[in-house]
Enzyme design. Sequence first.
Site, PDB file in Angstrom:
ATOM      1  N   ASP A  94       0.853  -1.196   0.000  1.00 17.11           N
ATOM      2  CA  ASP A  94       0.000   0.000   0.000  1.00 17.11           C
ATOM      3  C   ASP A  94       0.885   1.240   0.000  1.00 17.11           C
ATOM      4  OD1 ASP A  94      -2.060   1.742   0.057  1.00 17.11           O
ATOM      5  OD2 ASP A  94      -2.839   1.148   2.022  1.00 17.11           O
ATOM      6  N   LEU A 204     -11.640   5.651   9.476  1.00 15.84           N
ATOM      7  CA  LEU A 204     -11.866   7.074   9.715  1.00 15.84           C
ATOM      8  C   LEU A 204     -12.421   7.157  11.122  1.00 15.84           C
ATOM      9  CD1 LEU A 204     -13.465   9.651   7.340  1.00 15.84           C
ATOM     10  CD2 LEU A 204     -14.089   9.562   9.751  1.00 15.84           C
ATOM     11  N   GLY A 377      -3.534   3.760  17.224  1.00 15.37           N
ATOM     12  CA  GLY A 377      -3.342   2.564  18.038  1.00 15.37           C
ATOM     13  C   GLY A 377      -4.252   1.423  17.630  1.00 15.37           C
ATOM     14  N   SER A 383      -5.319   7.488  19.448  1.00 14.67           N
ATOM     15  CA  SER A 383      -4.028   7.761  18.817  1.00 14.67           C
ATOM     16  C   SER A 383      -3.225   8.784  19.601  1.00 14.67           C
ATOM     17  CB  SER A 383      -4.259   8.261  17.396  1.00 14.67           C
ATOM     18  OG  SER A 383      -4.883   9.528  17.444  1.00 14.67           O
ATOM     19  N   HIS A 402       4.853   3.919  13.322  1.00 15.53           N
ATOM     20  CA  HIS A 402       3.676   4.335  12.528  1.00 15.53           C
ATOM     21  C   HIS A 402       2.361   3.914  13.161  1.00 15.53           C
ATOM     22  CE1 HIS A 402       2.839   0.251  11.336  1.00 15.53           C
ATOM     23  NE2 HIS A 402       2.009   0.605  10.395  1.00 15.53           N
TER      24      HIS A 402
HETATM   25  P1  5GP Z   1      -1.061  -0.371   9.004  1.00 14.39           P
HETATM   26  O1  5GP Z   1      -0.738   0.773   8.153  1.00 14.39           O
HETATM   27  O2  5GP Z   1       0.169  -1.090   9.433  1.00 14.39           O
HETATM   28  O3  5GP Z   1      -2.099  -1.260   8.467  1.00 14.39           O
HETATM   29  O4  5GP Z   1      -1.751   0.240  10.306  1.00 14.39           O
HETATM   30  C1  5GP Z   1      -1.215   1.283  11.040  1.00 14.39           C
HETATM   31  C2  5GP Z   1      -1.614   1.176  12.469  1.00 14.39           C
HETATM   32  O5  5GP Z   1      -2.952   1.650  12.650  1.00 14.39           O
HETATM   33  C3  5GP Z   1      -1.678  -0.206  13.060  1.00 14.39           C
HETATM   34  O6  5GP Z   1      -0.404  -0.646  13.431  1.00 14.39           O
HETATM   35  C4  5GP Z   1      -2.599  -0.028  14.257  1.00 14.39           C
HETATM   36  O7  5GP Z   1      -1.858   0.221  15.429  1.00 14.39           O
HETATM   37  C5  5GP Z   1      -3.427   1.200  13.899  1.00 14.39           C
HETATM   38  N1  5GP Z   1      -4.875   0.929  13.739  1.00 14.39           N
HETATM   39  C6  5GP Z   1      -5.466  -0.045  13.012  1.00 14.39           C
HETATM   40  N2  5GP Z   1      -6.810   0.075  13.057  1.00 14.39           N
HETATM   41  C7  5GP Z   1      -7.082   1.156  13.827  1.00 14.39           C
HETATM   42  C8  5GP Z   1      -8.300   1.820  14.232  1.00 14.39           C
HETATM   43  O8  5GP Z   1      -9.414   1.442  13.875  1.00 14.39           O
HETATM   44  N3  5GP Z   1      -8.168   2.933  15.006  1.00 14.39           N
HETATM   45  C9  5GP Z   1      -6.947   3.415  15.414  1.00 14.39           C
HETATM   46  N4  5GP Z   1      -6.904   4.513  16.165  1.00 14.39           N
HETATM   47  N5  5GP Z   1      -5.796   2.800  15.048  1.00 14.39           N
HETATM   48  C10 5GP Z   1      -5.852   1.704  14.259  1.00 14.39           C
HETATM   49 MN    MN Z   2      -2.715   0.671   4.070  1.00  7.87          MN
HETATM   50 MN    MN Z   3      -1.145   2.155   6.928  1.00 14.57          MN
END
Ligand code: 5GP
Ligand code: MN
Ligand code: MN
Length: 479
Positions: A94, A204, A377, A383, A402
């Site tokens: 991605d 979102l 998070g 977050s 990240h």
């Molecule tokens: P990635 O880009 O690796 O898929 O996700 C980035 C980070 O977003 C993940 O490591 C996780 O900690 C966080 N994350 C995933 N889903 C949610 C969500 O629904 N809400 C929040 N606040 N963080 C999320």
């Molecule tokens: Mn992605």
């Molecule tokens: Mn991501």
Amino acid sequence: ISVTLNKLDACRWSIPRTGGMRVPGLIYSSETLLRAMGNDESPQQVMNVAHLPGIVKYSLAMPDMHWGYGFPIGGVAAFDAKSGVISPGGVGYDINCGCRMITSRLNFEDIRDRLKDLVVALFHNIPSGVGSTGVLKLSPKEERQVLTQGSRWAVSQGYGSEEDIETTEDHGAMAGADPDKVSPRAIERGRDQLGTLGSGNHFLEVEVVEEIFDPEVAAVFGLSVGQVAVLIHTGSRGLGYQICDDYLARMVKKMSELGVPIPDRQLACSWLESQAGRDYLAAMACAANYAWANRQMLMHWTRETFEKTLRKSPRELGMKLLYDVCHNIAKLETFPVDGNMMELCVHRKGATRSFPPGHPALPVCYRKVGQPVLIPGDMGTGSYVMVGTEKAYQETFGSTCHGAGRVMSRAQATRASSGRQIAREMADRGVLVMASGKGTLKEEIPEAYKKLDDVIDVVHRAGLSRKVARLRAVCCIKG
Ligand code: 5GP
Ligand code: MN
Ligand code: MN
């Protein structure tokens, strides 16, 4: 295969150079986080990356690290721009997945009784889900403009304003984008997915500022306790995925021409100065620009949704883009290495740029304090907003974590959620969630991720970024 981790201090472990490793490995973590990783193979992947030609100083991993395709997620690696390589697996499927945060003039009290309406309206107005398509079907000419102009294209179509561009990393457009380096298949996949969230991990979220750690920086970022903000996390959809896939295939075929043994086929790469290397950079920039236009459009619809649902004017809402960061990207940047400035290609895969005060790449409004760093998070938590540091500039090629990072695979999380009502559990925690995918909420349970506080604690103590504010989730729409 065993990995030797030598503890350097409270937050850093080194992996000594062995075999074909060109540099050592360096992992930012804690005992708790390392233990929680179980037999995740990402430390081995840190070692594998250290074999790549032109790598400088060390192969790095952040505390949110976990297994990824070739390179670990949470991995950072910098290569000499002249004699090094570029690897699609070091960017990720991605391309320019990233986060943007919108602040507002609203307080939690202003939306407390309207949360249900808000989440339903957002879910309705923001297209989401696997393979979701948007309201636009781009003409070939329009799509080329998106790929070269990024956020600016979206703004030119009425999605947001000039101000938004100022507070987007790279002003929402990466230089060197060449649509001719993007395959017809990728172009096709990009045609009707602009302005969509995508699946699963993308979200979102409406959040409320809970705690301020650095009042001075928070004031510059426009953050205060009780304030409502929105965090959007998505990337370049099928277009970016296809570009990654296309270039991996092309580079895998030519691996023997590299003339250097590589320990894992998934680390397929090309010399930065080769045709394939240059072509990938030009295509990757197209996907990066597509992702920026995508997040810009979603932000526009978010603002509209708030206006309609809360019956407030844009002025009353004051929904301002705090910042937009990418966390899957390779960039040509300059850093001090052993006392000399060096042109590098920095791969950040599940890592966020964390530039220090005074860096010329920062928008003027943040130049005094440093770059806003956005770290999500999980859907039950929220977050952090952090700020970039000189330490990161000196030590990690201007990078920090990240996210919290996964500790469970999707399948494991689904098993752990069996028989549970996840939406109900989240509501009990004060978070209204809605998801497109049938299995999404089960795959995305908070326990599937590391504890955000633990990860933030490591990067804060290590000085890779400093805590500014913690936000708690109140509504979340997932893909
Ligand atoms: P990635 O880009 O690796 O898929 O996700 C980035 C980070 O977003 C993940 O490591 C996780 O900690 C966080 N994350 C995933 N889903 C949610 C969500 O629904 N809400 C929040 N606040 N963080 C999320
Ligand atoms: Mn992605
Ligand atoms: Mn991501």
